[in-house]
Scaffold this active site. Structure first.
Site, mmCIF file in Angstrom:
data_model
loop_
_atom_site.group_PDB
_atom_site.id
_atom_site.type_symbol
_atom_site.label_atom_id
_atom_site.label_comp_id
_atom_site.label_asym_id
_atom_site.label_seq_id
_atom_site.Cartn_x
_atom_site.Cartn_y
_atom_site.Cartn_z
ATOM 1 N N SER A 1 -7.266 8.137 -7.585
ATOM 2 C CA SER A 1 -6.209 8.208 -6.582
ATOM 3 C C SER A 1 -4.877 7.797 -7.207
ATOM 4 O O SER A 1 -4.823 7.302 -8.345
ATOM 5 C CB SER A 1 -6.520 7.266 -5.405
ATOM 6 O OG SER A 1 -6.421 5.909 -5.828
ATOM 7 N N LYS A 2 -3.813 7.977 -6.452
ATOM 8 C CA LYS A 2 -2.492 7.574 -6.923
ATOM 9 C C LYS A 2 -2.448 6.070 -7.163
ATOM 10 O O LYS A 2 -1.850 5.596 -8.130
ATOM 11 C CB LYS A 2 -1.416 7.978 -5.915
ATOM 12 C CG LYS A 2 0.000 7.626 -6.363
ATOM 13 C CD LYS A 2 1.023 8.049 -5.328
ATOM 14 C CE LYS A 2 2.431 7.673 -5.797
ATOM 15 N NZ LYS A 2 2.599 6.229 -6.030
ATOM 16 N N ARG A 3 -3.081 5.318 -6.279
ATOM 17 C CA ARG A 3 -3.096 3.864 -6.440
ATOM 18 C C ARG A 3 -3.781 3.469 -7.754
ATOM 19 O O ARG A 3 -3.311 2.580 -8.468
ATOM 20 C CB ARG A 3 -3.824 3.217 -5.258
ATOM 21 C CG ARG A 3 -3.943 1.705 -5.378
ATOM 22 C CD ARG A 3 -4.631 1.103 -4.164
ATOM 23 N NE ARG A 3 -3.839 1.284 -2.954
ATOM 24 C CZ ARG A 3 -4.235 0.865 -1.752
ATOM 25 N NH1 ARG A 3 -5.409 0.266 -1.616
ATOM 26 N NH2 ARG A 3 -3.457 1.046 -0.705
#
Length: 516
Positions: A265-267
């Site tokens: 994910s982006k996180r």
């Protein structure tokens, strides 16, 4: 029947393109070109509430940067225009209505509150997956439970409604996936998905099936997250009478976090310090800027090579492939089922290899741009010298900007020195030799300012002082560059010029005399 291979990448313009989406586009492109077919881009913008200005242009710019130019798209045209689903709205209604007329779909008038009440009721009854399905639909407000005249009256009055597929209650739906083999799902586990929303726009499920059929798509290559929807799509092909020309499916494995624990994910990317988008992106509402691979210094050919190996392998030990070589070698059958870890260190390695294979002239263009950004255009080095710097530094660089970042001392003399480095490398003996070497330079030695002559003078000075060259070189590097490592010191001095070398040695001797 042999048909021209036609594939599509169908992103939604809801924000920046995720790196997983880039891999999907790449695999579609590689397969189409390998088969001598066509690569299409279709913008799936049926959900207008999630539309983000600038997202569509971003998608095309990213793919063009990577060399994935489509044969047909909203920008490139083609025989199946338009290629934006929002511009194809009237045709979807026709197929949805056909399904209703044939008893394969139905009107549903349930309000949001009524749907919520249904889910709460099922949850209270300990139903694991509360959904609108073959059982619950008979307790809801739709054209299957209401009298025909009331249904017509509701339609005529303009009451909001959706069109839902009528999922068979007890039927096994089968499909063959090129990556995963046979997939079988019982219809009792599926819900009556909405095909047409109350605003008259189709959902993804109806629109993508209709468009794939009309655009003569032969292979649907998409992410694993769409596998649960595939049985519904197969059923729609059957209901619409298109089963004979239904595309073959290939659902790609997930791209996993670096530790392999779940989908990237982006996180996760933020936590590990690498981009999740191909290009930099600024959120229109918040103004938040997010880094991209292009702006971080990744070369497009390196990124495509890296992404190609996230789920596919050529079956050989070869790792470096140009885009044309990937086209020649690629096959869907060599895509694995299991998720693959995202290893940013491997991406760095690919970038290093492609950077080293670039000509010095190509790297000079990057260096000039970086010098301009750093406001260092006032240097006195000519193009021949700049090309030498590119040659010297590219073996030490991962990204083009590293040439200046790691070689800034070519353009700026050090103004301070790292105390820890000085404590380790700067000795009284080294200072004595460097002082003598500096004095020799001031007397006009060597006669020619070339690396070999400079080397000979330094050796003679070290020998005269009865010192060891290995003890002197680290201190000399500190004096000239302020760094503890770098390129060949003799070539470095030749490039800097005698005057600059002499000035740097004098400054270092003056600044470091106390510590020495």
């Amino acid at each position: 029947m042999n048909r021209e291979v036609r594939v599509r990448f169908a992103p939604s313009p809801t924000g920046a393109l995720h790196i997983g989406g880039v891999r999907t586009a790449l695999y579609n492109y590689l397969f189409a070109k390998q088969q001598g077919g066509k690569f299409l881009i279709r913008i799936e913008d049926t959900d207008q509430t999630r539309f983000v200005p600038g997202a569509e242009n971003y998608i095309f710019e990213a793919l063009e940067w990577l060399g994935l130019t489509p044969d047909e798209s909203p920008l490139h045209g083609g025989p199946h225009s338009p290629y934006r689903q929002s511009e194809r709205k009237p045709m979807y209604r026709e197929y949805a209505q056909r399904l209703v007329d044939e008893g394969k779909a139905y009107y549903a008038f349930d309000t949001a509150e009524e749907l919520d009440e249904m889910r709460k009721r099922l949850t209270a009854a300990k139903v694991k997956s509360p959904q609108y399905n073959a059982i619950t639909r008979m307790q809801m407000k739709n054209s299957l439970t209401l009298p025909a005249d009331e249904v017509q009256e509701r339609l005529d009055s303009g009451e909001p409604y959706v069109i839902r597929i009528k999922m068979p209650r007890k039927e096994e739906i089968r499909l063959h996936d090129i990556v995963r083999g046979w997939v079988m799902v019982h219809s009792s586990t599926l819900d009556d998905k909405v095909l047409m929303k109350s605003d008259g726009m189709p959902t993804y499920h109806l629109a993508n099936v209709v468009d794939d059929h009309l655009m003569q798509i032969t292979h649907v290559i998409r992410g694993e997250e769409w596998l649960p929807s595939a049985p519904l799509h197969v059923l729609l092909y059957q209901y619409l009478g298109w089963e004979a020309t239904m595309p073959q499916f290939a659902h790609l494995p997930l791209i996993l976090k670096p530790d392999g624990n779940g989908k990237l994910s982006k996180r996760d990317a933020d936590q590990h310090g690498f981009p999740i988008f191909p290009l930099a992106w600024t959120e229109p509402e918040s103004g938040t800027a997010v880094a991209g691979y292009r702006e971080e210094g990744y070369l497009p050919e390196a990124l495509t090579n890296f992404l190609a190996f996230l789920g596919w392998n050529p079956g050989t030990t070869q790792e470096l492939f140009t885009l044309s070589e990937l086209v020649e070698t690629f096959s869907l059958e060599r895509i694995g089922k299991s998720g693959t870890k995202f290893d940013i260190k491997k991406a760095h390695w690919f970038n290093q290899q492609y950077l080293r294979n670039k000509t010095n002239e190509e790297l000079l263009a990057y260096l000039r741009a970086d010098l301009s950004r750093a406001k260092l255009e006032g240097h006195t080095l000519n193009d021949t010298q700049l090309l030498q710097i590119c040659e010297l530094m590219k073996e030490r660089a991962t990204f083009p900007q590293d040439i200046l970042a790691e070689g800034r001392f070519f353009f700026e003399a050090p103004t301070s020195f790292d105390t820890g480095l000085v404590a380790k490398k700067w000795t009284a003996a080294a200072a004595e030799v460097i002082q003598a070497y500096s004095q020799a330079l001031n007397t006009g030695q060597p006669a020619t300012w070339e690396a070999e002559a400079i080397k000979q003078l330094l050796h003679d000075t070290v020998e005269a002082k009865q010192a060891k060259l290995g003890q002197i070189m680290p201190a000399l590097r500190i004096a000239l560059t302020g760094a503890g490592a770098g390129p060949d010191l003799m070539i470095l001095q030749e490039l800097l010029g005698k005057e600059a070398v002499s000035q740097r040695l004098s400054f270092a001797l003056q600044q470091l005399s106390v510590q020495a």
